[in-house]
Design a protein around this motif. Structure first.
Motif, PDB file in Angstrom:
ATOM      1  N   TRP A  40      -6.808  -1.627 -10.741  1.00  0.00           N
ATOM      2  CA  TRP A  40      -7.240  -0.613  -9.671  1.00  0.00           C
ATOM      3  C   TRP A  40      -8.502  -0.175  -9.644  1.00  0.00           C
ATOM      4  O   TRP A  40      -9.196  -0.310 -10.623  1.00  0.00           O
ATOM      5  CB  TRP A  40      -6.198   0.770 -10.065  1.00  0.00           C
ATOM      6  CG  TRP A  40      -4.803   0.584 -10.263  1.00  0.00           C
ATOM      7  CD1 TRP A  40      -4.089  -0.116 -11.227  1.00  0.00           C
ATOM      8  CD2 TRP A  40      -3.934   1.002  -9.219  1.00  0.00           C
ATOM      9  NE1 TRP A  40      -2.861   0.162 -10.944  1.00  0.00           N
ATOM     10  CE2 TRP A  40      -2.517   0.806  -9.799  1.00  0.00           C
ATOM     11  CE3 TRP A  40      -3.917   1.868  -8.023  1.00  0.00           C
ATOM     12  CZ2 TRP A  40      -1.340   1.095  -8.937  1.00  0.00           C
ATOM     13  CZ3 TRP A  40      -2.815   2.129  -7.262  1.00  0.00           C
ATOM     14  CH2 TRP A  40      -1.597   1.649  -7.624  1.00  0.00           C
ATOM     15  N   ALA A  85     -10.210   3.256  -7.795  1.00  0.00           N
ATOM     16  CA  ALA A  85     -10.282   4.487  -6.832  1.00  0.00           C
ATOM     17  C   ALA A  85     -11.431   5.252  -6.847  1.00  0.00           C
ATOM     18  O   ALA A  85     -11.837   5.426  -7.859  1.00  0.00           O
ATOM     19  CB  ALA A  85      -8.975   5.557  -7.391  1.00  0.00           C
ATOM     20  N   VAL A 132      -8.486   3.560  -2.370  1.00  0.00           N
ATOM     21  CA  VAL A 132      -7.763   2.999  -3.317  1.00  0.00           C
ATOM     22  C   VAL A 132      -7.408   1.662  -3.209  1.00  0.00           C
ATOM     23  O   VAL A 132      -7.424   1.173  -2.067  1.00  0.00           O
ATOM     24  CB  VAL A 132      -6.413   3.798  -3.698  1.00  0.00           C
ATOM     25  CG1 VAL A 132      -6.169   2.965  -5.018  1.00  0.00           C
ATOM     26  CG2 VAL A 132      -6.779   5.277  -4.096  1.00  0.00           C
ATOM     27  N   ALA A 188       0.846  -1.174  -0.010  1.00  0.00           N
ATOM     28  CA  ALA A 188      -0.216  -0.158   0.047  1.00  0.00           C
ATOM     29  C   ALA A 188       0.853   1.247  -0.159  1.00  0.00           C
ATOM     30  O   ALA A 188       0.437   2.399  -0.609  1.00  0.00           O
ATOM     31  CB  ALA A 188      -0.614   0.113   1.422  1.00  0.00           C
ATOM     32  N   TRP A 214      -5.899  -2.205  -5.192  1.00  0.00           N
ATOM     33  CA  TRP A 214      -5.103  -2.623  -6.156  1.00  0.00           C
ATOM     34  C   TRP A 214      -4.765  -4.245  -6.036  1.00  0.00           C
ATOM     35  O   TRP A 214      -5.024  -4.619  -4.959  1.00  0.00           O
ATOM     36  CB  TRP A 214      -3.595  -2.160  -6.032  1.00  0.00           C
ATOM     37  CG  TRP A 214      -2.592  -2.734  -6.877  1.00  0.00           C
ATOM     38  CD1 TRP A 214      -2.163  -2.511  -7.975  1.00  0.00           C
ATOM     39  CD2 TRP A 214      -1.747  -3.728  -6.382  1.00  0.00           C
ATOM     40  NE1 TRP A 214      -1.227  -3.319  -8.591  1.00  0.00           N
ATOM     41  CE2 TRP A 214      -1.043  -4.336  -7.580  1.00  0.00           C
ATOM     42  CE3 TRP A 214      -1.759  -4.603  -5.069  1.00  0.00           C
ATOM     43  CZ2 TRP A 214       0.044  -5.216  -7.595  1.00  0.00           C
ATOM     44  CZ3 TRP A 214      -0.593  -5.699  -5.190  1.00  0.00           C
ATOM     45  CH2 TRP A 214      -0.103  -5.882  -6.265  1.00  0.00           C
ATOM     46  N   THR A 217       2.828   4.269  -6.103  1.00  0.00           N
ATOM     47  CA  THR A 217       2.211   3.754  -4.973  1.00  0.00           C
ATOM     48  C   THR A 217       0.810   3.921  -4.958  1.00  0.00           C
ATOM     49  O   THR A 217       0.367   4.827  -5.499  1.00  0.00           O
ATOM     50  CB  THR A 217       3.000   3.942  -3.615  1.00  0.00           C
ATOM     51  OG1 THR A 217       2.714   5.589  -3.356  1.00  0.00           O
ATOM     52  CG2 THR A 217       4.474   3.839  -3.756  1.00  0.00           C
ATOM     53  N   LEU A 218      -0.167   3.173  -3.856  1.00  0.00           N
ATOM     54  CA  LEU A 218      -1.324   3.443  -3.516  1.00  0.00           C
ATOM     55  C   LEU A 218      -1.696   4.831  -2.997  1.00  0.00           C
ATOM     56  O   LEU A 218      -2.273   5.443  -3.237  1.00  0.00           O
ATOM     57  CB  LEU A 218      -2.030   2.231  -2.483  1.00  0.00           C
ATOM     58  CG  LEU A 218      -2.568   1.181  -3.379  1.00  0.00           C
ATOM     59  CD1 LEU A 218      -1.383   0.244  -4.068  1.00  0.00           C
ATOM     60  CD2 LEU A 218      -3.721   0.581  -2.448  1.00  0.00           C
TER      61      LEU A 218
END
Length: 600
Positions: A524, A526, A535, A328, A537, A434-435
């Motif tokens: 993904w 979001a 978010v 994350a 992933w 990154t997230l």
């Protein structure tokens, strides 16, 4: 004489003031009874976890073999027994402002005794003075013991005895020379030489440290060559926790950076909502096992935060392991269209009308000829339709129009901390992010157009029964200029509303969208409401392809989480909530306002 007298008075006053500052800033305490506890609390004071054994309090050179002690001396300061505690380079640091901890073991120990961290010239001078005092006051063995007891090893662990128990499953007195060298390597660079994440690199550094034993005559060279290993010998001790181990690891690392070594118990008030965190820990594994793993995705991560960047829930992977990084926050992934919104923000700042026309053709930009996912090109297209269709031509055209380096810097300014290329890969989602970076992009309109400060710690204080315990750290939102105008904020809501699937329903206003990037290696989703940006992933650590769709499987996971995460929260319009935040002086008017009586 008056001038000389005034100069002497000023000099004496400065010396007395510095000595007083040093005295009040030093913490020479040592707890011989037990290692301090770290109580990790939710935003409202609920106990998430109590961590023990991360601070060494029991290093004794009478029981640690001399050959093991020599490993740490050879690694950090081979001339330790022959110098006066400081070197010429330490004196030069007073004027250079270098952030390092000093070139000698004594200087490193001197720095560890200060309650607060600083890299100013004044602090370097104070450390220099303390180092000289340590050399005059204590023996070399006492200074070495303090070094081995207080040095940061990584992962929130201080000192070799605590690290030995956690990494090797036994006391420091029983470690091999290579295991000691692994600890010495970690002390030199806790990130680069983390033996669980970089075993071969750390083992090689440990081998190089062992070679210094022969170089500096601590051991015969023929004995050293037989000690080399390709990977460290670990027996890591860890346990199941109430909340995700990735979350606890992150908190411990940040506390180590904020507080440094401590001989006292510490309370850490995080921004985590225990109810929301447990919800994530229940839902994410269930969906992963039922819907993601059968489609080839072995890993999943989730990050949910308030719009000012305070993390409310985090899942760093399908299953916790200390041998894996937090996906994350630490592992960048190919974002695809997730990062394109940054270029649209830039365009809306210049012209807030989402219906403005932009070029949509395969004209080369800086040597690149962008290809749209649907292989269709309309010549001219509205900004809104371009975002819905996820075209590649428009972000590259806009970046070329406004200056790619300007757009790249803008992406950094609004929250992308991962390295970005200097070509169009920056704006079409071909640079791993990154997230947290994706989350920062999507909180911008809801945080009054100001970049979110993504953190997990609200307050750090010494545990105490006193009514007002000593506060070591308090999150304070920095003063920042708006990176998105009020008009652009309204335009961005039009873009997000246009791309939201009407069949994906919550019990309140929301927006969100999914994508698949990397040719099928990263999925993904979001989305956000008036209170949370979340978010999700899914993918694999080896970047292999899978059959997970962001707008289907991950959308379903996102919806399940968000439905329950908002239980008890008032239903509010996103636009109205955003306008309300812009009117409020502190920018936060949500459920999580209360943090043990402090601003959270």
């Amino acid at each position: 004489m008056i001038l000389i007298g005034g100069f002497l008075i000023l000099t004496i006053g400065s010396v007395i003031g510095m000595m007083y500052s040093i005295q009040t800033n030093l913490d020479l305490s040592r707890n011989m009874i037990r290692s301090p506890e770290i109580r990790i609390l939710a935003y409202d004071g609920a106990v998430l976890e109590t961590v023990e054994g991360h601070y060494s309090q029991d290093v004794s050179l009478t029981t640690i073999p001399e050959r093991v002690q020599n490993v740490f001396v050879a690694a950090a300061d081979p001339n330790f027994y022959n110098h006066s505690g400081v070197s010429g380079s330490d004196f030069a640091r007073i004027f250079s402002g270098s952030p390092g901890a000093g070139s000698t073991i004594t200087m490193k120990v001197a720095r560890s005794f200060f309650r607060t961290k600083s890299s100013s010239a004044g602090r370097h001078l104070q450390e220099f003075i303390v180092a000289l005092w340590l050399e005059m006051k204590f023996s070399k063995k006492t200074i070495l013991r303090s070094y081995l007891e207080r040095s940061y090893v990584g992962r929130g662990i201080f000192g070799i005895s605590a690290a030995s128990r956690i990494w090797y499953g036994g006391p420091i007195e029983r470690v091999t020379l290579h295991q000691a060298a692994v600890l010495a390597a970690a002390i030199s660079d806790p990130v680069a030489f983390d033996p669980m994440l970089h075993p071969r690199k750390t083992a090689q550094e440990a081998n190089d440290i062992l070679s210094k034993l022969a170089q500096y005559k601590f051991m015969e060279s023929n004995r050293v060559s037989a000690l080399a290993l390709l990977e460290p010998k670990l027996n890591v001790q860890y346990q199941e926790r109430i909340v995700s181990g990735y979350l606890i690891d992150m908190v411990l690392k940040e506390v180590a950076d904020i507080v440094g070594y401590s001989s006292r118990d510490i309370d850490v008030v995080t921004s985590i909502d225990l109810k929301v965190q447990k919800l994530a820990q229940d839902i994410v594994p269930q969906v992963a096992n039922l819907r993601l793993k059968p489609r080839g995705a072995n890993e999943v991560a989730l990050l949910s935060m308030s719009h000012d960047g305070r993390i409310r829930a985090m899942i760093g992977g399908a299953d916790y392991s200390p041998f894996q990084r937090n996906r994350a926050l630490e592992v960048p992934q190919l974002p695809g269209r997730m990062v394109k919104i940054g270029t649209y923000y830039y365009a809306l700042n210049e012209n807030s009308d989402p219906a403005q026309w932009v070029r949509d053709n395969r004209m080369a930009v800086a040597g690149w000829r962008p290809v749209n996912p649907d292989h269709e090109y309309k010549g001219q297209i509205s900004l809104r339709e371009a975002f819905v269709r996820d075209v590649n031509t428009v972000p590259t055209t806009l970046a070329d129009q406004f200056g790619l380096l300007n757009v790249r810097q803008y992406l950094h300014d609004i929250g992308i901390k991962s390295p970005l290329s200097t070509d169009i890969r920056t704006v079409v989602g071909l640079d791993p992010v990154t997230l947290a970076g994706v989350g920062a992009l999507h909180t911008l309109p809801h945080n009054s157009g100001k970049p979110a400060q993504i953190t997990i710690i609200n307050t750090v204080l010494y545990s105490s029964n006193a009514p007002d315990p000593e506060v070591l750290y308090q999150r304070v939102d920095p003063e920042q200029e708006k990176k998105l105008t009020d008009e652009a904020i309204q335009g961005s809501y039009v873009l997000f509303a246009s791309v939201t699937d009407p069949q994906l329903r919550l019990d309140r206003p929301f927006a969100g969208y999914g994508t698949v990037a990397g040719g099928g290696s990263d999925a993904w989703f979001a989305g956000f409401t008036s209170d949370l940006t979340t978010v999700v992933w899914a993918g694999n650590d080896d970047n292999s392809r899978m059959d997970v769709r962001g707008d289907v499987e991950l959308a379903s996971l996102w919806r399940l989480f968000m439905l329950d995460a908002h239980e008890g929260l008032a239903i509010r319009s996103m636009v109205r909530a955003s306008s309300q935040r812009r009117r409020e002086s502190d920018g936060v008017t949500d459920l999580w306002k209360h943090d043990l009586g402090r601003k959270n």
